[in-house]
Design an enzyme around this catalytic site. Sequence first.
Site, PDB file in Angstrom:
ATOM      1  N   LYS A 224       0.833  -1.202   0.000  1.00 32.45           N
ATOM      2  CA  LYS A 224       0.000   0.000   0.000  1.00 32.45           C
ATOM      3  C   LYS A 224       0.874   1.261   0.000  1.00 32.45           C
ATOM      4  O   LYS A 224       0.543   2.278  -0.607  1.00 32.45           O
ATOM      5  CB  LYS A 224      -0.873  -0.050   1.253  1.00 32.45           C
ATOM      6  CG  LYS A 224      -2.045   0.869   1.234  1.00 32.45           C
ATOM      7  CD  LYS A 224      -2.910   0.588   2.453  1.00 32.45           C
ATOM      8  CE  LYS A 224      -3.784   1.785   2.759  1.00 32.45           C
ATOM      9  NZ  LYS A 224      -4.269   1.745   4.133  1.00 32.45           N
TER      10      LYS A 224
ATOM     11  N   LYS B  78      16.181 -13.029 -33.849  1.00 29.58           N
ATOM     12  CA  LYS B  78      15.499 -11.831 -34.366  1.00 29.58           C
ATOM     13  C   LYS B  78      14.952 -12.200 -35.715  1.00 29.58           C
ATOM     14  O   LYS B  78      15.707 -12.271 -36.678  1.00 29.58           O
ATOM     15  CB  LYS B  78      16.465 -10.648 -34.506  1.00 29.58           C
ATOM     16  CG  LYS B  78      17.008 -10.122 -33.198  1.00 29.58           C
ATOM     17  CD  LYS B  78      16.033  -9.223 -32.514  1.00 29.58           C
ATOM     18  CE  LYS B  78      16.478  -8.908 -31.088  1.00 29.58           C
ATOM     19  NZ  LYS B  78      15.585  -8.130 -30.318  1.00 29.58           N
TER      20      LYS B  78
HETATM   21  C1  1AE Z   1      17.045  -5.595 -22.152  1.00 29.53           C
HETATM   22  C2  1AE Z   1      16.489  -6.710 -23.026  1.00 29.53           C
HETATM   23  C3  1AE Z   1      17.195  -6.845 -24.338  1.00 29.53           C
HETATM   24  C4  1AE Z   1      16.479  -7.752 -25.292  1.00 29.53           C
HETATM   25  O1  1AE Z   1      15.651  -8.547 -24.911  1.00 29.53           O
HETATM   26  C5  1AE Z   1      16.753  -7.678 -26.695  1.00 29.53           C
HETATM   27  O2  1AE Z   1      15.944  -8.371 -27.481  1.00 29.53           O
HETATM   28  C6  1AE Z   1      17.782  -6.949 -27.227  1.00 29.53           C
HETATM   29  O3  1AE Z   1      17.953  -6.930 -28.558  1.00 29.53           O
HETATM   30  P1  1AE Z   1      19.082  -6.077 -29.275  1.00 29.53           P
HETATM   31  O4  1AE Z   1      20.405  -6.681 -28.927  1.00 29.53           O
HETATM   32  O5  1AE Z   1      18.974  -4.658 -28.788  1.00 29.53           O
HETATM   33  O6  1AE Z   1      18.785  -6.197 -30.740  1.00 29.53           O
END
Ligand code: 1AE
Length: 404
Positions: free
Chosen positions: A92, A141
């Site tokens: 709280k 990615k």
């Molecule tokens: C702080 C988390 C960083 C992360 O998850 C991430 O995907 C970073 O990607 P880049 O290295 O900035 O492409």
Amino acid sequence: MNEERILVTYLTQAKDLEKKAAAIAVGMTVGSWTDLPAAKQAELRPYLGEPAGTEPLSVLENSETRGLITVSYPVRNFTKDIPSLLTGIFGKLSMDGKIKLIDVQLPPSFTSAFPGPKFGIDGLRELTKVHGRPLLMSIFKSCLGLPFDDLKTQFRAQAQGGVNLIKDDEIFFADDRAPFLERIAAFGQIAKEIEAETGKPVLYAANLTGPSHLLPDKAKRAVEAGATCLLFNVLAYGFDMLHRLAADPDITIPIMSHPALAGAYYPSPDYGIATPLLLGKLMRLAGADLVLFPSPYGNVALDKSDALKLADSLTEPHQTLKRPFPVPSAGIHPGLVPQLYADFGVDQVVNAGGGIHGHPGGATDGARAFVAAIDAAANGISLEEAAKHSEPLAIALAKWGGAK
Ligand code: 1AE
């Protein structure tokens, strides 16, 4: 420190910091004190919080003092879990004006309920067979929506470049095209092939997702399927979920914590929870083996002194808890490696997504550039010198530049 009390430090502002500490000590424990009859006071005294110090930092225009206050709480008030701790010291109170939770000192009688990281730095060095230099991790990615074959190609490309770990993107939930257990098996097979060529294992951190009550069982099925690491969005699920997973004897692989949502807690100077506690001490207590946090350099940068304190909270001795690997992340490219090494030392994981996949020669060369940069940093060689012997590094430096 008294073995039976928890010391909590807050940053706040008030006309009188000592009075504020005293009000919090009572308000967060027995509720009222001075108006109670003597017999009631005697009964409740063992549960009463106590002010334990103030440190004025500045006087504000409204004549209030901004500063640190410390309150001590009896351990007996808490059950030995992080939800009880956070609610009891800041629940709280977190909504009661300008106040930020800075630090917590826990006695062994509380910490003993937490086994902490199963592997930590030493265990991960054994698993990856990497000693005397930082580890290298790459991030998929991207993951979402890609055909399974594309992900296998991405995995192989990263692994061939010499990374020690590969992690899923933390937003990889809808994995119908590459289901969790199937990709653990497929990437595990590729990792074995790479290890046969290089002698170096490549761990894969699969994103553990789904409804909370199913997670322990899902994690155990992952272990049975040959998983080598798990990625976990700790703040979305709560620290207690990490604690339960890390303490489970059947989940025999490292767990990596992702800081997703942390920005909802730490950036304000006046509110929230400080990063060395949120992403440092509490992640370690809950059992993370590797702790991702924003580096001080990238697009989601953390204040440098906080980042250094956070890393210290992971690696300094803390009762019986193993030391998790600090993983300063976000916006990392090979030109930053000397700075990372200077700031976080040998016991860190260099972690990059865009800095590997964005290499003009592809992810394999992206990883090779990092390997060359890390070897150089660990051997006291400049990047410029190292780039004379590594074309991928030379290309990376031409694209991203050297240390900023
Ligand atoms: C702080 C988390 C960083 C992360 O998850 C991430 O995907 C970073 O990607 P880049 O290295 O900035 O492409």
